[in-house]
Enzyme design. Sequence first.
Site, PDB file in Angstrom:
ATOM      1  N   ASN A 239      57.679  64.671  64.154  1.00  0.00           N
ATOM      2  CA  ASN A 239      58.134  64.224  62.839  1.00  0.00           C
ATOM      3  C   ASN A 239      59.507  63.563  62.967  1.00  0.00           C
ATOM      4  O   ASN A 239      60.035  63.397  64.075  1.00  0.00           O
ATOM      5  CB  ASN A 239      58.129  65.379  61.831  1.00  0.00           C
ATOM      6  CG  ASN A 239      59.120  66.487  62.201  1.00  0.00           C
ATOM      7  OD1 ASN A 239      60.018  66.305  63.020  1.00  0.00           O
ATOM      8  ND2 ASN A 239      58.951  67.651  61.597  1.00  0.00           N
TER       9      ASN A 239
ATOM     10  N   ASP B  62      46.147  68.614  59.757  1.00  0.00           N
ATOM     11  CA  ASP B  62      47.556  69.013  59.811  1.00  0.00           C
ATOM     12  C   ASP B  62      48.441  67.970  59.136  1.00  0.00           C
ATOM     13  O   ASP B  62      49.416  68.317  58.463  1.00  0.00           O
ATOM     14  CB  ASP B  62      47.982  69.212  61.267  1.00  0.00           C
ATOM     15  CG  ASP B  62      49.427  69.645  61.392  1.00  0.00           C
ATOM     16  OD1 ASP B  62      49.739  70.790  61.003  1.00  0.00           O
ATOM     17  OD2 ASP B  62      50.268  68.842  61.851  1.00  0.00           O
TER      18      ASP B  62
END
Length: 344
Positions: free
Chosen positions: A25, A219
Amino acid sequence: MSGTQSQATASSLQICRIMRPDDANIVGNVHGGTILKMIEEAGCIIGTRHCNTQPGDRCAAQLARVERTDFLYPMFIGEVAHVSAEITYASKHSVEVQVHVMSENILTGATKMTNRAALWYVPFSLEDVDNVTEVPPIKYASPGQEEEGKKRYEAQKMERLETKERNGELLIPVSAPDRTTKEPYTVGFSQSSLIHLVGPSDCTLHGFVHGGVTMKLMDEVAGIVAARHCKTNIVTASVDAINFHRKIMKGCVVTVSGRATFASNKSMEIEVFVDADPLIEAEKGKYRAVTAFFTYISLDKQGKPLSIPPMKLEGDEEQRRFEDGKMRYLQNKAKRLADKERQQ
């Protein structure tokens, strides 16, 4: 290679790769879906390898279920993931694979265990995709080891049947929350969906979607739901058992939908559905393929846990899902404490 040597080679596996920016991320935490995909790749390789150690039809192992998986520590860009897989039980038509993931900081040499997972695979013939082949037996260290494996097999079989019974609910896809009509912290505000066309690179030798590809999409959607609710950096803390009810073929359009179901002070649970829509064989209709619950925690800029904003529930159905989620949360918490006491 002799049959004995071949079976010994097929019973364990190790793979590794460095974590790159597109695996993580915006703050450098490796996505839980990236790790789940690596876990499934290792399981698929060892499962397929083992199931082809005997004469007969060649086959490929298809993921049927992933047991609850905890993310013990975060992994970061630049670290090397070491994935170890071992076959621990074999029934007549399925095989259990235990997987461990270690992270290595190649600058300092420090290592830590980040994940443990158990996966169940079913071998399908390459010549007849609807034909489940028999699994070669494995050698157990003791009768007790085989008996424990059989108990795990029966337990997951029963739970899959129970999950399948409540698998019919269809969730309306929502690509973006309606911020004009929904309040922040409501289920409708953060509910999200992702649409993906299944291509050849997503698929196995059979033309079915790799389980790891599906888990990575799940996810991603669950992470969007958690981020919209918390408005902070969020990371995957655990995934409850993922049940793969029906195979997804190449050429299908998959809709992955997620919604918040429960939030405690420290974590929040996201329910995720995967619906498949065959484009070429449209007469088959849309169907529910996979379901799971993901749990996320919120972190500040220093990586310290933050409190989760309370959910604003609307209606009896959301209240019921919240209470069910609370029950799962308390059960998992009690299990973690019991496991911790046994290890001491």
